[in-house]
Design an enzyme around this catalytic site. Structure first.
Site, PDB file in Angstrom:
ATOM      1  N   GLY A  40     -30.037   8.077  -1.416  1.00 51.75           N
ATOM      2  CA  GLY A  40     -29.657   7.963  -2.816  1.00 51.75           C
ATOM      3  C   GLY A  40     -30.052   9.177  -3.615  1.00 51.75           C
ATOM      4  O   GLY A  40     -29.490   9.444  -4.677  1.00 51.75           O
ATOM      5  N   CYS A  43     -30.546  11.207  -8.059  1.00 53.24           N
ATOM      6  CA  CYS A  43     -29.750  10.410  -8.994  1.00 53.24           C
ATOM      7  C   CYS A  43     -30.130   8.937  -8.940  1.00 53.24           C
ATOM      8  O   CYS A  43     -30.470   8.331  -9.949  1.00 53.24           O
ATOM      9  CB  CYS A  43     -28.259  10.583  -8.699  1.00 53.24           C
ATOM     10  SG  CYS A  43     -27.210   9.575  -9.760  1.00 53.24           S
ATOM     11  N   GLY A 182     -37.247  21.436 -24.052  1.00 51.90           N
ATOM     12  CA  GLY A 182     -35.864  21.509 -23.591  1.00 51.90           C
ATOM     13  C   GLY A 182     -35.028  20.423 -24.224  1.00 51.90           C
ATOM     14  O   GLY A 182     -35.344  19.230 -24.100  1.00 51.90           O
ATOM     15  N   GLY A 184     -31.663  20.000 -23.593  1.00 52.74           N
ATOM     16  CA  GLY A 184     -30.445  19.721 -22.853  1.00 52.74           C
ATOM     17  C   GLY A 184     -30.276  18.225 -22.725  1.00 52.74           C
ATOM     18  O   GLY A 184     -30.966  17.441 -23.390  1.00 52.74           O
ATOM     19  N   GLU A 205     -36.859  23.454 -28.444  1.00 54.74           N
ATOM     20  CA  GLU A 205     -35.692  24.066 -27.810  1.00 54.74           C
ATOM     21  C   GLU A 205     -35.621  25.541 -28.166  1.00 54.74           C
ATOM     22  O   GLU A 205     -35.742  25.919 -29.335  1.00 54.74           O
ATOM     23  CB  GLU A 205     -34.414  23.354 -28.244  1.00 54.74           C
ATOM     24  CG  GLU A 205     -33.112  24.020 -27.836  1.00 54.74           C
ATOM     25  CD  GLU A 205     -32.992  24.253 -26.335  1.00 54.74           C
ATOM     26  OE1 GLU A 205     -32.640  25.386 -25.952  1.00 54.74           O
ATOM     27  OE2 GLU A 205     -33.260  23.308 -25.565  1.00 54.74           O
ATOM     28  N   GLY A 268     -34.142  22.141 -17.068  1.00 55.21           N
ATOM     29  CA  GLY A 268     -33.136  22.326 -16.030  1.00 55.21           C
ATOM     30  C   GLY A 268     -33.678  22.023 -14.647  1.00 55.21           C
ATOM     31  O   GLY A 268     -34.810  21.553 -14.480  1.00 55.21           O
ATOM     32  N   ARG A 269     -32.849  22.309 -13.646  1.00 57.40           N
ATOM     33  CA  ARG A 269     -33.196  22.032 -12.264  1.00 57.40           C
ATOM     34  C   ARG A 269     -32.895  23.263 -11.410  1.00 57.40           C
ATOM     35  O   ARG A 269     -32.073  24.095 -11.779  1.00 57.40           O
ATOM     36  CB  ARG A 269     -32.433  20.811 -11.740  1.00 57.40           C
ATOM     37  CG  ARG A 269     -32.732  19.537 -12.532  1.00 57.40           C
ATOM     38  CD  ARG A 269     -32.050  18.318 -11.931  1.00 57.40           C
ATOM     39  NE  ARG A 269     -32.558  18.010 -10.601  1.00 57.40           N
ATOM     40  CZ  ARG A 269     -33.677  17.329 -10.357  1.00 57.40           C
ATOM     41  NH1 ARG A 269     -34.419  16.882 -11.358  1.00 57.40           N
ATOM     42  NH2 ARG A 269     -34.057  17.073  -9.116  1.00 57.40           N
ATOM     43  N   ALA A 316     -24.004  14.187 -10.223  1.00 55.49           N
ATOM     44  CA  ALA A 316     -23.839  13.364  -9.026  1.00 55.49           C
ATOM     45  C   ALA A 316     -22.379  13.190  -8.641  1.00 55.49           C
ATOM     46  O   ALA A 316     -22.036  13.227  -7.453  1.00 55.49           O
ATOM     47  CB  ALA A 316     -24.489  11.993  -9.247  1.00 55.49           C
ATOM     48  N   HIS A 440      -5.306  -2.739 -28.805  1.00 53.81           N
ATOM     49  CA  HIS A 440      -5.928  -2.802 -30.126  1.00 53.81           C
ATOM     50  C   HIS A 440      -6.707  -4.106 -30.249  1.00 53.81           C
ATOM     51  O   HIS A 440      -6.209  -5.159 -29.846  1.00 53.81           O
ATOM     52  CB  HIS A 440      -4.848  -2.745 -31.217  1.00 53.81           C
ATOM     53  CG  HIS A 440      -5.385  -2.912 -32.613  1.00 53.81           C
ATOM     54  ND1 HIS A 440      -6.038  -1.910 -33.284  1.00 53.81           N
ATOM     55  CD2 HIS A 440      -5.388  -4.002 -33.437  1.00 53.81           C
ATOM     56  CE1 HIS A 440      -6.398  -2.350 -34.473  1.00 53.81           C
ATOM     57  NE2 HIS A 440      -6.015  -3.618 -34.589  1.00 53.81           N
TER      58      HIS A 440
END
Length: 461
Positions: A40, A43, A182, A184, A205, A268-269, A316, A440
């Site tokens: 897995g 994620c 960060g 993001g 940031e 980030g990664r 992912a 609708h």
């Protein structure tokens, strides 16, 4: 030491790896999947799924707190309480169920799982160190799906009060004061979630706005949402280290101390390219990433790569699509990975979704564009959900009206990602979207109305 022969060896059991293995199993290819933790990947175990569970719990708690003071439609409740330990246990239960489900799917499709640390000896051979010894797997095809890890900052190494998103999802309690480095999607999502659960949150940031990879129009409603929940935001600011119980921040007006019991670093990664034998392979690289073509083939015959290790966007569903592609190509099918339409979603309040090009990106690519924007303030369903802040926006070529990109910001818009991606994938024109009857009252009507507006035929604005 056992020797195992396979048609396909998949190194890494995250979304890209396990999907590649399942798909290879569909094709009847003898497949071995090597994973040293749980299938897995990031994620399912410490990323997408647990974070969305925590975000949902935070949303429910914040709504209950708000309803304690009453609502426009007459609902009022007593003061709520949050048992965070039970929240985490519930989240862990969901992860365990999905983890077990992935393992069952692999078994159902004849995939052999080797649980241990895999090291490639060459482009065909992998040594797997398990709890009971070492095995050697020899395969005709090797799929590299080693994923990514949270990026550290030199002055804020992980440990103690400094945590990554992984630790943030399993804290023993909601921190009283949380600093997030960060803004993001990870920082914005988790920062807002903890603010809703009662933490005093400050987001730091370095860019001049939150969610810097999204355009300013999409970001404004999200910033209003952060402000509404008391999240302090410091822009054009850089974390400089710790000083006792405070984060040091170099801001435009000088160095400041931000009191914090925990510091979540979400900058980030980075791809996992060390520790599994990459240096033994002759692979072309693009910076820190493995270079692949439209079939996800590397520069070595029979060696493939999918997911975060192949570059941005590290999502992912991108990895899954690549995993399908690789397995189909190995099985002899004509298949290519189309990178043009990879939807991205930010699960803030309100949510953000983007597919294809923004108007600015389309113009920068040389297109003359027609743009239509429809606000949720004019959408009946959004009003009934108290979610009028936001819009749907569509950009299309001016000459033939082919849709190039669709974005939205608003409550619940994440679920519109599939419709947006499908329109672009199938080469829809503005007339196709405008001519499709939308139920609708739904949020999706704003998609149709945005297309009508781009054509100069808007009905409800």
């Amino acid at each position: 030491m056992a020797e195992i022969a396979a048609k396909v060896l998949v190194l890494g059991g995250g979304p890209g790896g396990y999907v590649a293995a399942i798909r290879a199993g569909h094709h009847g290819l003898g497949t071995v999947l090597v994973e040293d933790t749980k299938v897995g990947g990031t994620c399912l175990n410490v990323g997408c799924i647990p974070s969305k569970a925590l975000i949902h719990a935070a949303d429910e708690y914040a709504l209950a707190v708000a309803r304690a003071a009453g609502s426009p439609f007459g609902l009022s409740t007593g003061a709520p309480a949050l048992d965070f330990a039970r929240t985490v246990a519930w989240k862990d239960g969901l992860v365990a169920r999905l983890n077990s489900g992935v393992a069952s799917l692999l078994k159902k499709n004849g995939v052999k799982i080797l649980r241990g640390r895999g090291t490639l000896l060459d482009g065909k051979t992998c040594r797997v160190d398990t709890d009971v010894g070492a095995d050697t797997v020899r395969a005709e095809h090797v799929v590299i799906a080693t994923g990514s890890r949270a990026a550290e900052l030199p002055g804020l190494p992980f440990g103690g009060a400094v945590i990554s998103s992984t630790e943030a999802l399993s804290l023993p309690e909601v921190p009283r004061r949380l600093a997030v480095v960060g803004a993001g999607y990870i920082g914005a999502e988790l920062g807002l979630a903890f603010a809703k659960m009662g933490a005093a949150v400050t987001i730091v940031e370095a860019a001049d706005r939150i969610l810097p990879s999204y355009d300013a129009d999409l970001v404004r409603p999200v910033r209003r949402g952060l402000d509404a929940h008391g999240v302090a935001v410091m822009l054009d600011a850089r974390a400089a280290g710790l000083d006792g119980g405070a984060l040091l921040v170099d801001a435009p007006d000088g160095r400041r101390r931000v009191p914090a019991d925990r510091v979540l670093v979400a900058v980030g990664r980075r791809p996992k390219t060390a520790g599994w034998g990459l240096e033994r392979l002759d692979l072309d690289m693009e910076g820190p990433f493995i270079r692949v073509d439209e079939r996800c083939a590397t520069s070595m015959r029979g060696v493939w790569a999918v997911g975060d290790v192949t570059g941005e966007p590290m999502l992912a569903h991108r990895a899954m699509a690549q995993g399908e592609t690789v397995a189909d190509v190995i099985a002899g099918r004509r298949r290519a990975f189309d990178r043009r339409v990879i939807p991205s979603v930010v699960f803030t309040d309100p949510e953000v979704v983007s597919a294809g090009l923004s108007p600015a990106e389309a113009a920068a690519a040389g297109h003359e564009v027609k743009v239509g924007l429809f606000p949720f303030a004019a959408n009946g369903r959004a009003m009934t959900l108290e979610g009028e802040d936001g819009f749907v926006r569509i950009a299309a070529r001016a000459d033939n009206h082919v849709v190039l990109g669709i974005q939205a910001v608003g409550r619940g818009v994440a679920e519109m990602a599939a419709a947006f991606g499908l329109a672009i994938e199938m080469g829809a024109r503005l007339e196709d979207v405008a001519g499709t009857v939308h139920a609708h009252p739904t949020l999706g009507e704003a998609f149709q109305e945005a297309s009508l507006r781009a054509l100069g035929e808007a009905l409800h604005i």
